[in-house]
Write a protein that holds these residues in place. Sequence first.
Motif, PDB file in Angstrom:
ATOM      1  N   SER A 138       8.628  70.418  43.651  1.00 44.51           N
ATOM      2  CA  SER A 138       9.206  71.678  43.172  1.00 44.51           C
ATOM      3  C   SER A 138       8.679  72.859  43.979  1.00 44.51           C
ATOM      4  CB  SER A 138       8.897  71.892  41.691  1.00 44.51           C
ATOM      5  OG  SER A 138       9.526  70.912  40.914  1.00 44.51           O
ATOM      6  N   PHE A 139       7.374  72.875  44.215  1.00 46.49           N
ATOM      7  CA  PHE A 139       6.786  73.969  44.983  1.00 46.49           C
ATOM      8  C   PHE A 139       7.304  73.974  46.414  1.00 46.49           C
ATOM      9  CE2 PHE A 139       3.548  75.445  47.968  1.00 46.49           C
ATOM     10  CZ  PHE A 139       3.523  76.792  47.616  1.00 46.49           C
ATOM     11  N   ALA A 140       7.341  72.809  47.046  1.00 47.63           N
ATOM     12  CA  ALA A 140       7.774  72.732  48.447  1.00 47.63           C
ATOM     13  C   ALA A 140       9.215  73.209  48.621  1.00 47.63           C
ATOM     14  CB  ALA A 140       7.625  71.302  48.964  1.00 47.63           C
ATOM     15  N   LYS A 141      10.089  72.859  47.694  1.00 43.26           N
ATOM     16  CA  LYS A 141      11.481  73.299  47.797  1.00 43.26           C
ATOM     17  C   LYS A 141      11.607  74.804  47.602  1.00 43.26           C
ATOM     18  CE  LYS A 141      13.788  69.004  46.878  1.00 43.26           C
ATOM     19  NZ  LYS A 141      14.904  68.354  46.216  1.00 43.26           N
ATOM     20  N   ALA A 142      10.894  75.327  46.623  1.00 39.17           N
ATOM     21  CA  ALA A 142      10.927  76.779  46.404  1.00 39.17           C
ATOM     22  C   ALA A 142      10.292  77.507  47.588  1.00 39.17           C
ATOM     23  CB  ALA A 142      10.215  77.133  45.107  1.00 39.17           C
ATOM     24  N   TYR A 143       9.212  76.963  48.113  1.00 38.69           N
ATOM     25  CA  TYR A 143       8.523  77.532  49.271  1.00 38.69           C
ATOM     26  C   TYR A 143       9.479  77.653  50.462  1.00 38.69           C
ATOM     27  CZ  TYR A 143       5.340  77.465  53.321  1.00 38.69           C
ATOM     28  OH  TYR A 143       4.704  77.719  54.510  1.00 38.69           O
ATOM     29  N   TYR A 198      12.769  77.604  50.473  1.00 34.88           N
ATOM     30  CA  TYR A 198      13.858  78.545  50.187  1.00 34.88           C
ATOM     31  C   TYR A 198      13.397  79.988  50.379  1.00 34.88           C
ATOM     32  CZ  TYR A 198      17.054  81.525  47.708  1.00 34.88           C
ATOM     33  OH  TYR A 198      17.889  82.563  47.385  1.00 34.88           O
ATOM     34  N   VAL A 199      12.264  80.330  49.795  1.00 36.39           N
ATOM     35  CA  VAL A 199      11.782  81.713  49.869  1.00 36.39           C
ATOM     36  C   VAL A 199      11.390  82.074  51.289  1.00 36.39           C
ATOM     37  CG1 VAL A 199       9.978  83.300  49.099  1.00 36.39           C
ATOM     38  CG2 VAL A 199      11.097  81.797  47.447  1.00 36.39           C
ATOM     39  N   LYS A 200      10.694  81.189  51.979  1.00 36.64           N
ATOM     40  CA  LYS A 200      10.229  81.495  53.339  1.00 36.64           C
ATOM     41  C   LYS A 200      11.386  81.709  54.304  1.00 36.64           C
ATOM     42  CE  LYS A 200       7.392  79.944  57.155  1.00 36.64           C
ATOM     43  NZ  LYS A 200       6.486  78.932  57.694  1.00 36.64           N
ATOM     44  N   TYR A 201      12.392  80.861  54.247  1.00 34.95           N
ATOM     45  CA  TYR A 201      13.440  80.896  55.260  1.00 34.95           C
ATOM     46  C   TYR A 201      14.736  81.571  54.831  1.00 34.95           C
ATOM     47  CZ  TYR A 201      10.275  77.824  57.658  1.00 34.95           C
ATOM     48  OH  TYR A 201       9.155  77.305  58.270  1.00 34.95           O
ATOM     49  N   PHE A 202      14.971  81.732  53.532  1.00 35.82           N
ATOM     50  CA  PHE A 202      16.282  82.232  53.111  1.00 35.82           C
ATOM     51  C   PHE A 202      16.261  83.414  52.161  1.00 35.82           C
ATOM     52  CE2 PHE A 202      16.855  77.667  54.035  1.00 35.82           C
ATOM     53  CZ  PHE A 202      17.679  77.802  55.145  1.00 35.82           C
ATOM     54  N   HIS A 203      15.162  83.675  51.491  1.00 36.24           N
ATOM     55  CA  HIS A 203      15.166  84.763  50.508  1.00 36.24           C
ATOM     56  C   HIS A 203      15.124  86.116  51.211  1.00 36.24           C
ATOM     57  CE1 HIS A 203      14.007  87.298  47.118  1.00 36.24           C
ATOM     58  NE2 HIS A 203      14.595  86.361  46.386  1.00 36.24           N
ATOM     59  N   PRO A 204      16.029  87.004  50.852  1.00 37.94           N
ATOM     60  CA  PRO A 204      16.140  88.285  51.569  1.00 37.94           C
ATOM     61  C   PRO A 204      15.218  89.384  51.036  1.00 37.94           C
ATOM     62  CG  PRO A 204      17.887  88.106  49.971  1.00 37.94           C
ATOM     63  CD  PRO A 204      17.098  86.824  49.892  1.00 37.94           C
ATOM     64  N   GLU A 217       9.124  91.680  51.285  1.00 39.76           N
ATOM     65  CA  GLU A 217       7.775  91.210  50.987  1.00 39.76           C
ATOM     66  C   GLU A 217       7.486  89.871  51.673  1.00 39.76           C
ATOM     67  OE1 GLU A 217       9.119  93.718  47.505  1.00 39.76           O
ATOM     68  OE2 GLU A 217       9.984  92.094  48.656  1.00 39.76           O
ATOM     69  N   ALA A 218       8.503  89.038  51.807  1.00 36.33           N
ATOM     70  CA  ALA A 218       8.321  87.714  52.398  1.00 36.33           C
ATOM     71  C   ALA A 218       7.946  87.779  53.879  1.00 36.33           C
ATOM     72  CB  ALA A 218       9.584  86.875  52.212  1.00 36.33           C
ATOM     73  N   ASP A 219       8.289  88.864  54.545  1.00 41.14           N
ATOM     74  CA  ASP A 219       7.964  89.017  55.962  1.00 41.14           C
ATOM     75  C   ASP A 219       6.475  89.225  56.197  1.00 41.14           C
ATOM     76  OD1 ASP A 219      10.657  88.816  56.508  1.00 41.14           O
ATOM     77  OD2 ASP A 219      10.956  90.988  56.613  1.00 41.14           O
ATOM     78  N   GLN A 220       5.751  89.621  55.184  1.00 35.97           N
ATOM     79  CA  GLN A 220       4.342  89.973  55.335  1.00 35.97           C
ATOM     80  C   GLN A 220       3.392  88.893  54.830  1.00 35.97           C
ATOM     81  OE1 GLN A 220       4.188  93.635  53.186  1.00 35.97           O
ATOM     82  NE2 GLN A 220       5.651  94.640  54.523  1.00 35.97           N
ATOM     83  N   VAL A 221       3.911  87.733  54.513  1.00 40.20           N
ATOM     84  CA  VAL A 221       3.093  86.664  53.919  1.00 40.20           C
ATOM     85  C   VAL A 221       2.515  85.762  55.008  1.00 40.20           C
ATOM     86  CG1 VAL A 221       3.199  84.623  52.440  1.00 40.20           C
ATOM     87  CG2 VAL A 221       4.422  86.691  51.794  1.00 40.20           C
ATOM     88  N   ASP A 222       1.266  85.355  54.834  1.00 39.23           N
ATOM     89  CA  ASP A 222       0.663  84.316  55.667  1.00 39.23           C
ATOM     90  C   ASP A 222       1.070  82.987  55.030  1.00 39.23           C
ATOM     91  OD1 ASP A 222      -0.902  82.409  56.895  1.00 39.23           O
ATOM     92  OD2 ASP A 222      -2.766  83.531  56.706  1.00 39.23           O
ATOM     93  N   PHE A 258       5.173  83.279  42.991  1.00 34.63           N
ATOM     94  CA  PHE A 258       6.255  83.767  43.840  1.00 34.63           C
ATOM     95  C   PHE A 258       6.665  85.207  43.524  1.00 34.63           C
ATOM     96  CE2 PHE A 258       6.873  79.254  44.769  1.00 34.63           C
ATOM     97  CZ  PHE A 258       7.115  79.300  46.133  1.00 34.63           C
ATOM     98  N   GLU A 259       6.255  85.748  42.391  1.00 33.16           N
ATOM     99  CA  GLU A 259       6.648  87.103  41.980  1.00 33.16           C
ATOM    100  C   GLU A 259       6.347  88.178  43.027  1.00 33.16           C
ATOM    101  OE1 GLU A 259       8.226  90.108  39.662  1.00 33.16           O
ATOM    102  OE2 GLU A 259       8.249  87.986  39.159  1.00 33.16           O
ATOM    103  N   PRO A 260       5.147  88.214  43.618  1.00 35.05           N
ATOM    104  CA  PRO A 260       4.871  89.268  44.600  1.00 35.05           C
ATOM    105  C   PRO A 260       5.698  89.139  45.882  1.00 35.05           C
ATOM    106  CG  PRO A 260       2.831  88.244  43.849  1.00 35.05           C
ATOM    107  CD  PRO A 260       3.959  87.425  43.321  1.00 35.05           C
ATOM    108  N   ILE A 261       6.126  87.932  46.202  1.00 36.14           N
ATOM    109  CA  ILE A 261       6.854  87.682  47.448  1.00 36.14           C
ATOM    110  C   ILE A 261       8.360  87.855  47.265  1.00 36.14           C
ATOM    111  CG2 ILE A 261       7.371  85.931  49.183  1.00 36.14           C
ATOM    112  CD1 ILE A 261       4.665  84.668  48.424  1.00 36.14           C
ATOM    113  N   SER A 262       8.874  87.337  46.166  1.00 35.88           N
ATOM    114  CA  SER A 262      10.313  87.380  45.902  1.00 35.88           C
ATOM    115  C   SER A 262      10.552  87.804  44.456  1.00 35.88           C
ATOM    116  CB  SER A 262      10.937  86.012  46.174  1.00 35.88           C
ATOM    117  OG  SER A 262      10.251  85.020  45.445  1.00 35.88           O
ATOM    118  N   PRO A 263      10.480  89.093  44.187  1.00 37.02           N
ATOM    119  CA  PRO A 263      10.560  89.570  42.805  1.00 37.02           C
ATOM    120  C   PRO A 263      11.885  89.297  42.104  1.00 37.02           C
ATOM    121  CG  PRO A 263      10.441  91.404  44.354  1.00 37.02           C
ATOM    122  CD  PRO A 263      10.260  90.162  45.145  1.00 37.02           C
TER     123      PRO A 263
END
Length: 114
Positions: free
Chosen positions: A34-39, A41-47, A50-55, A84-89
């Motif tokens: 579940s985490f890997a799939k959400a990870y 999605y958020v890393k590569y597709f969520h607009p 905040e996601a641009d600044q994540v390590d 995931f809230e801080p990255i993809s609210p």
Amino acid sequence: MKFIAELLLSLSTMASFACSSQAQSSRETDNLISFAKAYGYVKYFHPSTEADQVDWGWFSVYGSAQVLECQNKEDLLQTMQQIFEPISPTLIFCLTEPIFSIVYVSIANHTVLP
């Protein structure tokens, strides 16, 4: 090519962390899936900006450790929403398919629908 290298590094980090000292339970495996799939999605597709600044390397290790501690689906739901809230609210996690949604991430059966 960089995309593939980052993805493999992230997945290998998650796998090595999960297999560190003991065999995984089915629940732990489901939590990591579940985490890997959400990870991904958020890393590569969520607009979100905040996601641009994540390590993302650090986040994959941190998130894996957090979801491995979850004892049930409700706990996993709360943990995933929290990390995931801080990255993809605007991302909402739920156990069942909502009546209307723009983004749907189901923890119950590991489905991610954009």
